[in-house]
Design a protein around this motif. Structure first.
Motif, PDB file in Angstrom:
ATOM      1  N   LEU A  96      67.718 -57.850 -78.215  1.00 36.38           N
ATOM      2  CA  LEU A  96      67.014 -58.921 -77.506  1.00 36.38           C
ATOM      3  C   LEU A  96      66.051 -59.572 -78.495  1.00 36.38           C
ATOM      4  N   GLU A  97      66.167 -60.889 -78.633  1.00 39.06           N
ATOM      5  CA  GLU A  97      65.310 -61.638 -79.558  1.00 39.06           C
ATOM      6  C   GLU A  97      64.723 -62.853 -78.841  1.00 39.06           C
ATOM      7  N   LEU A  98      63.542 -63.264 -79.280  1.00 40.01           N
ATOM      8  CA  LEU A  98      62.909 -64.473 -78.775  1.00 40.01           C
ATOM      9  C   LEU A  98      62.753 -65.455 -79.932  1.00 40.01           C
ATOM     10  N   PRO A  99      62.813 -66.757 -79.657  1.00 38.40           N
ATOM     11  CA  PRO A  99      62.754 -67.745 -80.739  1.00 38.40           C
ATOM     12  C   PRO A  99      61.466 -67.654 -81.557  1.00 38.40           C
ATOM     13  N   GLY A 100      61.574 -67.971 -82.843  1.00 39.07           N
ATOM     14  CA  GLY A 100      60.431 -67.901 -83.744  1.00 39.07           C
ATOM     15  C   GLY A 100      59.554 -69.137 -83.659  1.00 39.07           C
ATOM     16  N   ARG A 101      58.903 -69.316 -82.544  1.00 41.26           N
ATOM     17  CA  ARG A 101      57.961 -70.430 -82.338  1.00 41.26           C
ATOM     18  C   ARG A 101      56.917 -69.990 -81.310  1.00 41.26           C
ATOM     19  N   TYR A 102      55.833 -70.759 -81.172  1.00 46.03           N
ATOM     20  CA  TYR A 102      54.750 -70.432 -80.230  1.00 46.03           C
ATOM     21  C   TYR A 102      54.249 -68.998 -80.456  1.00 46.03           C
ATOM     22  N   TYR A 103      53.779 -68.766 -81.666  1.00 49.05           N
ATOM     23  CA  TYR A 103      53.441 -67.417 -82.095  1.00 49.05           C
ATOM     24  C   TYR A 103      52.531 -66.663 -81.112  1.00 49.05           C
ATOM     25  N   ARG A 104      51.425 -67.281 -80.702  1.00 45.63           N
ATOM     26  CA  ARG A 104      50.470 -66.545 -79.853  1.00 45.63           C
ATOM     27  C   ARG A 104      51.070 -66.205 -78.488  1.00 45.63           C
ATOM     28  N   TRP A 105      51.896 -67.080 -77.958  1.00 50.86           N
ATOM     29  CA  TRP A 105      52.584 -66.772 -76.695  1.00 50.86           C
ATOM     30  C   TRP A 105      53.597 -65.654 -76.906  1.00 50.86           C
ATOM     31  N   ARG A 106      54.302 -65.686 -78.025  1.00 54.84           N
ATOM     32  CA  ARG A 106      55.307 -64.655 -78.290  1.00 54.84           C
ATOM     33  C   ARG A 106      54.675 -63.260 -78.359  1.00 54.84           C
ATOM     34  N   ILE A 107      53.612 -63.121 -79.130  1.00 51.12           N
ATOM     35  CA  ILE A 107      53.067 -61.783 -79.345  1.00 51.12           C
ATOM     36  C   ILE A 107      52.380 -61.255 -78.096  1.00 51.12           C
ATOM     37  N   ARG A 108      51.883 -62.149 -77.252  1.00 54.95           N
ATOM     38  CA  ARG A 108      51.195 -61.688 -76.037  1.00 54.95           C
ATOM     39  C   ARG A 108      52.107 -61.686 -74.821  1.00 54.95           C
ATOM     40  N   GLY A 109      53.141 -62.566 -74.838  1.00 55.13           N
ATOM     41  CA  GLY A 109      53.917 -62.771 -73.624  1.00 55.13           C
ATOM     42  C   GLY A 109      55.300 -62.176 -73.600  1.00 55.13           C
ATOM     43  N   ASN A 110      55.714 -61.460 -74.660  1.00 56.69           N
ATOM     44  CA  ASN A 110      57.108 -60.994 -74.666  1.00 56.69           C
ATOM     45  C   ASN A 110      57.464 -60.051 -73.516  1.00 56.69           C
ATOM     46  N   PRO A 111      56.549 -59.215 -72.992  1.00 59.83           N
ATOM     47  CA  PRO A 111      56.939 -58.426 -71.813  1.00 59.83           C
ATOM     48  C   PRO A 111      57.312 -59.306 -70.615  1.00 59.83           C
ATOM     49  N   LEU A 112      56.612 -60.443 -70.451  1.00 62.33           N
ATOM     50  CA  LEU A 112      56.971 -61.361 -69.368  1.00 62.33           C
ATOM     51  C   LEU A 112      58.300 -62.058 -69.657  1.00 62.33           C
ATOM     52  N   SER A 113      58.509 -62.429 -70.897  1.00 59.81           N
ATOM     53  CA  SER A 113      59.749 -63.125 -71.263  1.00 59.81           C
ATOM     54  C   SER A 113      60.966 -62.260 -70.989  1.00 59.81           C
ATOM     55  N   TRP A 114      60.819 -60.959 -71.146  1.00 56.53           N
ATOM     56  CA  TRP A 114      61.952 -60.038 -70.943  1.00 56.53           C
ATOM     57  C   TRP A 114      61.891 -59.311 -69.590  1.00 56.53           C
ATOM     58  N   LEU A 115      60.990 -59.743 -68.719  1.00 57.16           N
ATOM     59  CA  LEU A 115      60.741 -59.018 -67.476  1.00 57.16           C
ATOM     60  C   LEU A 115      61.998 -58.878 -66.621  1.00 57.16           C
ATOM     61  N   ASP A 116      62.848 -59.872 -66.589  1.00 54.02           N
ATOM     62  CA  ASP A 116      64.085 -59.813 -65.807  1.00 54.02           C
ATOM     63  C   ASP A 116      65.275 -59.387 -66.659  1.00 54.02           C
ATOM     64  N   GLU A 117      65.261 -59.770 -67.928  1.00 49.25           N
ATOM     65  CA  GLU A 117      66.408 -59.494 -68.795  1.00 49.25           C
ATOM     66  C   GLU A 117      66.535 -58.005 -69.119  1.00 49.25           C
ATOM     67  N   LEU A 118      65.427 -57.337 -69.347  1.00 47.36           N
ATOM     68  CA  LEU A 118      65.485 -55.913 -69.697  1.00 47.36           C
ATOM     69  C   LEU A 118      66.045 -55.053 -68.565  1.00 47.36           C
ATOM     70  N   PRO A 119      65.555 -55.179 -67.309  1.00 48.95           N
ATOM     71  CA  PRO A 119      66.146 -54.369 -66.230  1.00 48.95           C
ATOM     72  C   PRO A 119      67.636 -54.616 -66.045  1.00 48.95           C
ATOM     73  N   GLU A 120      68.065 -55.860 -66.256  1.00 48.06           N
ATOM     74  CA  GLU A 120      69.492 -56.169 -66.137  1.00 48.06           C
ATOM     75  C   GLU A 120      70.288 -55.437 -67.225  1.00 48.06           C
ATOM     76  N   LEU A 121      69.745 -55.421 -68.436  1.00 49.03           N
ATOM     77  CA  LEU A 121      70.406 -54.711 -69.530  1.00 49.03           C
ATOM     78  C   LEU A 121      70.471 -53.219 -69.257  1.00 49.03           C
ATOM     79  N   LEU A 122      69.388 -52.667 -68.701  1.00 47.42           N
ATOM     80  CA  LEU A 122      69.287 -51.226 -68.483  1.00 47.42           C
ATOM     81  C   LEU A 122      70.041 -50.760 -67.239  1.00 47.42           C
ATOM     82  N   HIS A 123      70.593 -51.702 -66.481  1.00 53.19           N
ATOM     83  CA  HIS A 123      71.287 -51.343 -65.239  1.00 53.19           C
ATOM     84  C   HIS A 123      72.447 -50.390 -65.501  1.00 53.19           C
ATOM     85  N   ASP A 124      73.204 -50.636 -66.597  1.00 50.21           N
ATOM     86  CA  ASP A 124      74.357 -49.776 -66.876  1.00 50.21           C
ATOM     87  C   ASP A 124      74.380 -49.275 -68.326  1.00 50.21           C
TER      88      ASP A 124
END
Length: 344
Positions: free
Chosen positions: A34-62
């Motif tokens: 799982l990768e996030l685009p290399g832009r908006y640095y301060r949002w990326r470092i603080r917000g990545n748990p929110l960015s992956w909030l739905d994607e991670l559980p879907e990945l971990l489903h199986d």
């Protein structure tokens, strides 16, 4: 049995993307990335748990990882708190950089948030991996300095505890095949940003010009929409010397690395020096500051006093005058990463 590894990269810059690509192509594991685009640095470092909030559980489903390899831009402490499925999964926390030693640019505001993300991430991890000893030491020193600023209720010996689980593991370097050299070709292969100090590169070129040095230029590297003043000045004053001035394809990039006689760094921030490594592997002579990660990578004969462009110009003049010195060895860490996979 193939190990299941979840690779989390919260800021997909060129160097991070190259690293992730090498790992997934060369280390035999069941990778999920799982990768996030290399832009908006301060949002990326603080917000990545929110960015992956739905994607991670879907990945971990199986699919359940046996190891997490997360870059130090990832707020892994928060992610493990939000997702119980990951709470007990061992974490290797990889430091491409550390915010404790990152120089602040003009117009940037100082914030403790990025420091705390990396500190909590290091504490939550089972091991902290660093691409250079300079990176490791500045991180640990920075942790000590931060704690001294905090008022009370602080743990003792925190940096020492983190140091005990810190390991040096450089980014793998794929050697670039050397080509036919273009006489006098000087390579700039860095981002055109404040931390690479392009204004010092301009000063260096002006000194070479004053010495009547016969040189040509390959100006590579990413550049922002707002063109830095130094690049504009170089384009104007040295237009006759410039052979290429672009963010080129990988194939063209390797061609120019192979054609260069000299690769220059004037950086005030460099944790891994990948672009110089690649150029040296293609046969370019490095001229780098006696500072940062370069001290552990190149002998003293290739390093100049930081900021001293006269010394750098003298070194380059010697190379262009065919006073060649043996090239330093560029070591690949491929075997070390294979060992990491075996023992992680």
């Amino acid at each position: 049995m193939t190990k299941k590894i979840l690779l989390l990269s919260a800021y997909r810059s060129d160097s991070h993307a190259s690293w992730a690509k090498w790992l997934t192509q060369n280390l035999a594991a069941d990778w999920r990335v799982l990768e996030l685009p290399g832009r908006y640095y301060r949002w990326r470092i603080r917000g990545n748990p929110l960015s992956w909030l739905d994607e991670l559980p879907e990945l971990l489903h199986d699919w359940q990882p046996e190891r997490i390899l997360a870059t130090s831009m990832v707020d892994i402490a928060t992610i493990k708190g939000l997702l119980p499925q990951l709470a007990a999964v061992p974490v290797s926390y990889y430091f491409h950089e550390n915010q404790f030693a990152y120089p602040q640019g003009e117009g940037q505001h100082n914030s403790v948030d990025p420091l705390m993300v990396q500190l909590y991430g290091a504490l939550a991890a089972d091991e902290c991996l660093f691409n250079s000893d300079f990176n490791r030491q500045t991180f640990l020193t920075g942790v000590d300095a931060l704690l001294k600023k905090l008022p009370d209720c602080k743990p003792a010996g925190l940096a020492a505890r983190l140091g005990q689980k810190s390991v040096l593991l450089p980014v793998p370097v794929n050697a670039v095949a050397g080509g036919e050299k273009i006489p006098g070709l000087i390579l700039w292969s860095h981002r055109w940003e404040y931390d690479k100090k392009p204004e010092l590169f301009l000063q260096l070129l002006q000194l070479l010009k004053a010495q009547n040095a016969d040189f040509k230029l390959a100006l590579l590297g990413a550049r922002a929409q707002k063109i830095p003043a130094a690049l504009t000045h170089i384009r104007k004053e040295f237009s006759a010397q410039i052979l290429v001035d672009a963010m080129v394809s990988r194939a063209d990039y390797e061609y120019w690395l192979g054609a260069a006689e000299v690769v220059v760094s004037t950086a005030i921030h460099e944790f891994q020096g990948l672009s110089v490594h690649e150029a040296v592997s293609a046969g370019a002579v490095p001229v780098v500051p006696d500072d940062l990660c370069y001290r552990e990578q190149y002998p003293a004969s290739f390093r100049y006093t930081p900021g001293d462009m006269n010394a750098a110009a003298q070194m380059i003049g010697g190379v262009l005058a065919e006073q060649f010195r043996p090239l330093p060895e560029v070591k690949s860490s491929a075997d070390t990463w294979q060992q990491w996979l075996c023992y992680c």
